[in-house]
Design a protein around this motif. Structure first.
Motif, PDB file in Angstrom:
ATOM      1  N   ALA A   1       0.822  -1.215   0.000  1.00 36.34           N
ATOM      2  CA  ALA A   1       0.000   0.000   0.000  1.00 36.34           C
ATOM      3  C   ALA A   1       0.852   1.259   0.000  1.00 36.34           C
ATOM      4  O   ALA A   1       0.474   2.285  -0.576  1.00 36.34           O
ATOM      5  CB  ALA A   1      -0.927  -0.007   1.213  1.00 36.34           C
ATOM      6  N   GLN A   2       2.022   1.175   0.645  1.00 32.99           N
ATOM      7  CA  GLN A   2       2.896   2.353   0.708  1.00 32.99           C
ATOM      8  C   GLN A   2       3.349   2.823  -0.670  1.00 32.99           C
ATOM      9  O   GLN A   2       3.614   3.997  -0.872  1.00 32.99           O
ATOM     10  CB  GLN A   2       4.125   2.028   1.576  1.00 32.99           C
ATOM     11  N   SER A   3       3.461   1.895  -1.596  1.00 25.73           N
ATOM     12  CA  SER A   3       3.931   2.251  -2.938  1.00 25.73           C
ATOM     13  C   SER A   3       2.789   2.469  -3.923  1.00 25.73           C
ATOM     14  O   SER A   3       3.017   2.590  -5.132  1.00 25.73           O
ATOM     15  CB  SER A   3       4.865   1.152  -3.471  1.00 25.73           C
ATOM     16  N   ALA A   4       1.562   2.510  -3.415  1.00 24.01           N
ATOM     17  CA  ALA A   4       0.407   2.704  -4.296  1.00 24.01           C
ATOM     18  C   ALA A   4       0.416   4.108  -4.886  1.00 24.01           C
ATOM     19  O   ALA A   4       0.757   5.075  -4.198  1.00 24.01           O
ATOM     20  CB  ALA A   4      -0.885   2.474  -3.521  1.00 24.01           C
ATOM     21  N   PRO A   5       0.047   4.246  -6.147  1.00 24.64           N
ATOM     22  CA  PRO A   5      -0.027   5.588  -6.749  1.00 24.64           C
ATOM     23  C   PRO A   5      -1.186   6.369  -6.162  1.00 24.64           C
ATOM     24  O   PRO A   5      -2.082   5.797  -5.517  1.00 24.64           O
ATOM     25  CB  PRO A   5      -0.260   5.289  -8.232  1.00 24.64           C
ATOM     26  N   LYS A   6      -1.165   7.662  -6.358  1.00 22.21           N
ATOM     27  CA  LYS A   6      -2.272   8.494  -5.888  1.00 22.21           C
ATOM     28  C   LYS A   6      -3.388   8.481  -6.927  1.00 22.21           C
ATOM     29  O   LYS A   6      -3.144   8.365  -8.117  1.00 22.21           O
ATOM     30  CB  LYS A   6      -1.802   9.920  -5.649  1.00 22.21           C
ATOM     31  N   VAL A   7      -4.602   8.598  -6.446  1.00 19.43           N
ATOM     32  CA  VAL A   7      -5.742   8.684  -7.363  1.00 19.43           C
ATOM     33  C   VAL A   7      -6.412  10.034  -7.158  1.00 19.43           C
ATOM     34  O   VAL A   7      -6.706  10.435  -6.036  1.00 19.43           O
ATOM     35  CB  VAL A   7      -6.739   7.533  -7.128  1.00 19.43           C
ATOM     36  N   THR A   8      -6.620  10.774  -8.259  1.00 21.39           N
ATOM     37  CA  THR A   8      -7.192  12.125  -8.193  1.00 21.39           C
ATOM     38  C   THR A   8      -8.623  12.133  -8.695  1.00 21.39           C
ATOM     39  O   THR A   8      -9.065  11.198  -9.379  1.00 21.39           O
ATOM     40  CB  THR A   8      -6.365  13.095  -9.046  1.00 21.39           C
ATOM     41  N   GLN A   9      -9.334  13.177  -8.364  1.00 20.01           N
ATOM     42  CA  GLN A   9     -10.710  13.295  -8.831  1.00 20.01           C
ATOM     43  C   GLN A   9     -10.749  13.359 -10.353  1.00 20.01           C
ATOM     44  O   GLN A   9     -11.661  12.828 -10.972  1.00 20.01           O
ATOM     45  CB  GLN A   9     -11.375  14.538  -8.246  1.00 20.01           C
ATOM     46  N   SER A  10      -9.758  14.011 -10.938  1.00 22.72           N
ATOM     47  CA  SER A  10      -9.708  14.110 -12.392  1.00 22.72           C
ATOM     48  C   SER A  10      -9.642  12.728 -13.019  1.00 22.72           C
ATOM     49  O   SER A  10     -10.290  12.456 -14.031  1.00 22.72           O
ATOM     50  CB  SER A  10      -8.496  14.940 -12.835  1.00 22.72           C
ATOM     51  N   GLU A  11      -8.870  11.825 -12.393  1.00 26.20           N
ATOM     52  CA  GLU A  11      -8.766  10.461 -12.924  1.00 26.20           C
ATOM     53  C   GLU A  11     -10.046   9.676 -12.690  1.00 26.20           C
ATOM     54  O   GLU A  11     -10.473   8.895 -13.550  1.00 26.20           O
ATOM     55  CB  GLU A  11      -7.579   9.757 -12.272  1.00 26.20           C
ATOM     56  N   LEU A  12     -10.671   9.892 -11.550  1.00 28.95           N
ATOM     57  CA  LEU A  12     -11.924   9.187 -11.258  1.00 28.95           C
ATOM     58  C   LEU A  12     -13.079   9.704 -12.098  1.00 28.95           C
ATOM     59  O   LEU A  12     -13.995   8.962 -12.437  1.00 28.95           O
ATOM     60  CB  LEU A  12     -12.278   9.347  -9.777  1.00 28.95           C
ATOM     61  N   ALA A  13     -13.021  10.990 -12.451  1.00 27.19           N
ATOM     62  CA  ALA A  13     -14.143  11.626 -13.147  1.00 27.19           C
ATOM     63  C   ALA A  13     -14.288  11.176 -14.588  1.00 27.19           C
ATOM     64  O   ALA A  13     -15.220  11.598 -15.274  1.00 27.19           O
ATOM     65  CB  ALA A  13     -14.007  13.145 -13.087  1.00 27.19           C
ATOM     66  N   SER A  14     -13.360  10.397 -15.055  1.00 33.42           N
ATOM     67  CA  SER A  14     -13.479   9.721 -16.346  1.00 33.42           C
ATOM     68  C   SER A  14     -13.230  10.575 -17.554  1.00 33.42           C
ATOM     69  O   SER A  14     -12.445  10.228 -18.408  1.00 33.42           O
ATOM     70  CB  SER A  14     -14.871   9.082 -16.501  1.00 33.42           C
ATOM     71  N   ASP A  15     -13.906  11.684 -17.665  1.00 38.04           N
ATOM     72  CA  ASP A  15     -13.821  12.444 -18.914  1.00 38.04           C
ATOM     73  C   ASP A  15     -12.535  13.247 -18.947  1.00 38.04           C
ATOM     74  O   ASP A  15     -12.520  14.446 -18.697  1.00 38.04           O
ATOM     75  CB  ASP A  15     -15.023  13.371 -19.052  1.00 38.04           C
ATOM     76  N   THR A  16     -11.442  12.583 -19.252  1.00 38.85           N
ATOM     77  CA  THR A  16     -10.143  13.240 -19.256  1.00 38.85           C
ATOM     78  C   THR A  16      -9.827  13.889 -20.591  1.00 38.85           C
ATOM     79  O   THR A  16      -8.771  14.477 -20.758  1.00 38.85           O
ATOM     80  CB  THR A  16      -9.033  12.235 -18.921  1.00 38.85           C
ATOM     81  N   SER A  17     -10.721  13.761 -21.558  1.00 35.10           N
ATOM     82  CA  SER A  17     -10.501  14.433 -22.835  1.00 35.10           C
ATOM     83  C   SER A  17     -10.733  15.934 -22.666  1.00 35.10           C
ATOM     84  O   SER A  17     -11.481  16.371 -21.799  1.00 35.10           O
ATOM     85  CB  SER A  17     -11.440  13.882 -23.907  1.00 35.10           C
ATOM     86  N   THR A  18     -10.067  16.709 -23.482  1.00 38.48           N
ATOM     87  CA  THR A  18     -10.261  18.156 -23.490  1.00 38.48           C
ATOM     88  C   THR A  18     -11.264  18.509 -24.575  1.00 38.48           C
ATOM     89  O   THR A  18     -11.042  18.227 -25.746  1.00 38.48           O
ATOM     90  CB  THR A  18      -8.928  18.881 -23.755  1.00 38.48           C
ATOM     91  N   LYS A  19     -12.374  19.104 -24.178  1.00 38.04           N
ATOM     92  CA  LYS A  19     -13.395  19.514 -25.141  1.00 38.04           C
ATOM     93  C   LYS A  19     -13.186  20.982 -25.488  1.00 38.04           C
ATOM     94  O   LYS A  19     -13.015  21.818 -24.602  1.00 38.04           O
ATOM     95  CB  LYS A  19     -14.798  19.315 -24.572  1.00 38.04           C
ATOM     96  N   VAL A  20     -13.215  21.263 -26.760  1.00 35.18           N
ATOM     97  CA  VAL A  20     -13.023  22.632 -27.234  1.00 35.18           C
ATOM     98  C   VAL A  20     -14.319  23.125 -27.864  1.00 35.18           C
ATOM     99  O   VAL A  20     -14.919  22.429 -28.691  1.00 35.18           O
ATOM    100  CB  VAL A  20     -11.869  22.716 -28.251  1.00 35.18           C
TER     101      VAL A  20
END
Length: 718
Positions: free
Chosen positions: A23-42
């Motif tokens: 667990a100590q070496s687990a990466p961090k998880v951010t809301q941006s990653e959880l929120a799914s829509d990581t594409s940039t909409k223009v």
């Protein structure tokens, strides 16, 4: 018995120790990653999506807009204890660990909670090779952290928007649109159960390609829902009786989910993403909503003009274009073209922002006549000398295309006909230092010190020039050009952008330059008559650059390397460059007749924009006084009605007292530092002949004087 319990206790302690070690070496998880829509909409200026940057096709849906029935279906089939646990199910975790140690797959399939599945989709690989104890431990640890931070409804929202639904579609809202051409809220129980069952195997459970398997999976979901007491047996049976192909959209064109405007907006988008990065945004993982100043209809018209309009007269597909249009009142970039006939290139070389080609005589209002009015209070009828000229300290002579002289003429006539010698003499009178200051106020800074020769050509982009000329249009205020108006991040934080206007020149200078530049298009001897639009109030300037001596003999007489047209109305400013990328390659020259192509592009675009814009004339500021001179309405700044001595009338070629520069400033190699893009295969020459302008061929033998020429430069105030 005690030994067994002791052994189990030791194993438990070892398991806990191993768990926390991993667990100590687990990466961090951010809301941006959880929120799914990581594409940039223009978005364009009207609020319509014009592009998505990112591989995933996804439309995010908030929890309040997700049907309760879908939530119940997902929980029933994926994690019945979802609302009871805190992110991990100890029984499942232990079973998965034992199965992994024994080499059995038992427990790894379906062993994760819904929260763990969300974590895996957000930060880990889904490959079978990554199903290890370490990874499961890290998933469990992060799932606990997610459950502590977010509500069950929010976690379910993340999951429903995250899962892959086949055919390049991510998230169940997007899947509803793809498979049923509607929103989730409009789907019935059978359809919602179909979608809820797909994440386990999106390809196998595709209702279009594999309806039989999809039907079996849907029915499994319905049975699970009835078992979980969220629907009745009767409701389950009724939904099972529905043919799974009912209301399915079976045909999908590629254009249904891809950007059909990709080619049209490519150059504009390239600058949008560059601008985003400069502002510190991550365009690949940020889940951004980017609102731009793009006028899509204007962009499409400009694109079609340079790519599909046969009346423009392009000699071949290799002659290139770089063009930028800005809103003259605020600096918003509304359209931009970085090339023509470039094929299927994404984010290709943007010629609209390149600064490695000379701007020719479009520089004269910016560096010569603008500063003369601003700092020396020249009237529009200022007498200037068009006589033989040699650059100080050299034997290099400056010529116009006709190799003739017109003697003493007015500043208005010199600008309208784009005479070179009066422009350089005017710059001498102003001084390089003041001219540089004037340019700086218009957003132009340079790597190297400017030279006299830059008065008839400097290295600036169409974007810079459109923004600078906009200051003439709006009465003297410079707005830095910008493409992005607002950015909204995935967590809802919004930041708006605008260009703060700065006073670059007096309203008097802007008006007097504008009044003179009207004649560039309307005067019979003007250099830009091909850009004239009947009835439209506009002003502007043309520019061309000739070949240097060492190449002049290899191209036809009067051929040029670059041709420009920059002009404006009270609403828009547009700068157009035309030329070949490899201008020294055989056949890559612009004939005298083809120099009009830039003007015709300008005319087409400005005519189009005028259809939905007001047509207003400029009015003189209170300190600008009109006066009739030889049938022409001229102007001067109140308190400065007289004319100064003729600017370096020919008696001397030395710098004026206002300029303390040495004769070494003859050589020109200054380039603008902003928006710089270049190609290593494209070179430029700064020899004296290379900036000889070829826009006009008026008569004259060098014996004319101001009086005898006055009638031929008549410009009527519109």
């Amino acid at each position: 018995m005690y030994i067994v319990f002791a052994a189990l206790f030791v194993v438990l302690l070892m398991g806990m120790g191993l768990f926390f070690f991993y667990a100590q070496s687990a990466p961090k998880v951010t809301q941006s990653e959880l929120a799914s829509d990581t594409s940039t909409k223009v978005y364009d200026a009207s609020g319509s999506v014009i592009s998505k940057l990112g591989a995933q096709d996804r439309n995010y849906v908030k929890s309040k807009n997700i049907p309760g029935t879908l939530k119940q279906a997902v929980v029933s089939i994926e994690d019945k204890r979802f609302y009871k646990h805190h992110g991990v199910d100890p029984t499942r975790i232990m079973g998965a660990a034992v199965a992994d140690l024994t080499g059995s797959s038992l427990g790894l399939q379906g062993g994760s909670t819904l929260t763990q599945q969300l974590v895996k989709l957000s930060v880990f690989s889904t490959a079978a090779s990554d199903r290890t104890i370490k990874r499961k431990a890290q998933e469990a640890w992060l799932a606990l952290q997610v459950e502590r931070k977010y509500s069950k409804d929010k976690i379910l929202e993340f999951y429903i928007n995250k899962v892959y639904m086949g055919n390049g579609v991510y998230g169940m809202q997007t899947a509803a649109k793809y498979y049923y051409d509607t929103k989730l809220s409009n789907l019935n129980l059978s359809q919602l159960a179909t979608l809820a069952g797909m994440p386990q195997s999106p390809t196998s459970y595709d209702p279009i390609k594999y309806p039989q398997l999809a039907t079996q999976r849907r029915n499994t979901v319905l049975t699970a829902m009835a078992s979980n007491n969220v629907i009745t047996e009767a409701q389950a049976n009724q939904a099972k009786s529905v043919d799974i192909t009912t209301d399915l959209v079976t045909r999908h064109s590629d254009s249904s989910r891809t950007n059909t405007n990709a080619k049209v907006i490519d150059s504009y988008l390239k600058n949008v993403y560059d601008e985003l990065k400069k502002k510190g945004y991550n365009t690949n993982t940020g889940g951004l909503k980017v609102y731009t100043n793009l006028d899509l209809s204007a962009q499409k018209h400009l694109y079609n003009t340079v790519n599909n309009d046969s009346t423009i007269g392009f000699p071949d597909n290799k002659l290139q274009v770089g063009a930028t249009m800005v809103n003259a009142k605020n600096g918003k970039v509304v359209a931009m073209i970085g090339g023509r006939k470039v094929g299927n290139v994404s984010f290709g070389f943007n010629r609209a922002t390149r600064t490695d080609r000379s701007s020719g005589s479009t520089m004269k209002p910016l560096m010569d006549y603008g500063p003369a009015i601003e700092y020396l209070k020249y009237p529009t009828y200022q007498p200037v000398s068009d006589t033989a000229y040699t650059y100080s300290g050299t034997n290099k002579q400056l010529y116009d295309f006709d190799r003739k002289y017109q003697g003493t003429i007015t500043m208005r006539k010199a600008l309208v006909e784009s005479r070179n010698i009066p422009a350089i003499r005017t710059l001498e009178a102003v001084g390089i230092d003041k001219a540089t200051t004037f340019l700086g106020k218009l957003g132009m800074t340079f790597k190297d010190e400017l030279q006299l020769q830059n008065g008839i050509g400097a290295y600036i982009s169409s974007e810079q020039e459109a923004a600078a000329y906009a200051a003439f249009s709006n009465g003297g205020t410079y707005y830095k050009p910008y493409l992005i108006s607002k950015v909204v991040t995935s967590d809802g934080e919004s930041k708006s952008f605008k260009s703060k206007g700065k006073r670059a020149m007096s309203p008097a200078t802007a008006f007097m330059l504008t009044d003179m530049m009207k004649g560039v298009m309307t005067d019979s001897n003007g250099s830009g008559t091909a850009a004239d639009i009947s009835g439209l109030y506009q002003a502007g300037k043309t520019g061309t650059t000739a070949y240097p001596d060492e190449y002049a003999s290899s191209v036809p007489d009067s051929s040029v390397m670059d041709s420009w047209m920059t002009g404006y109305t009270k609403n828009y400013s547009l700068s157009v460059w035309t030329g070949y990328d490899h201008q020294f390659k055989a056949g890559h020259y612009i004939t005298q007749d083809q120099t009009k192509i830039a003007q015709l592009i300008y005319k087409s675009q400005m005519t189009y924009m005028a259809q939905n814009s007001t047509n207003e004339n400029w009015t003189a500021p209170s300190d600008v006084v009109p006066v009739q001179r030889n049938g022409t309405t001229e102007y001067y700044v109140s308190g400065h009605p007289g004319t100064s001595a003729i600017a370096n009338s020919g008696a001397t070629n030395q710098y004026s007292s206002t300029n303390n520069s040495s004769s070494s400033r003859y050589s020109s190699n200054s380039q603008a530092t902003t928006n710089s893009e270049s190609e290593s295969s494209t070179s430029s020459s700064n020899d004296s002949e290379s900036n000889t302008q070829t826009e006009q061929t008026p008569g004259g033998d060098g014996t004319n004087n101001e009086s005898s020429n006055a009638n031929s430069t008549s410009t009527t105030e519109e």
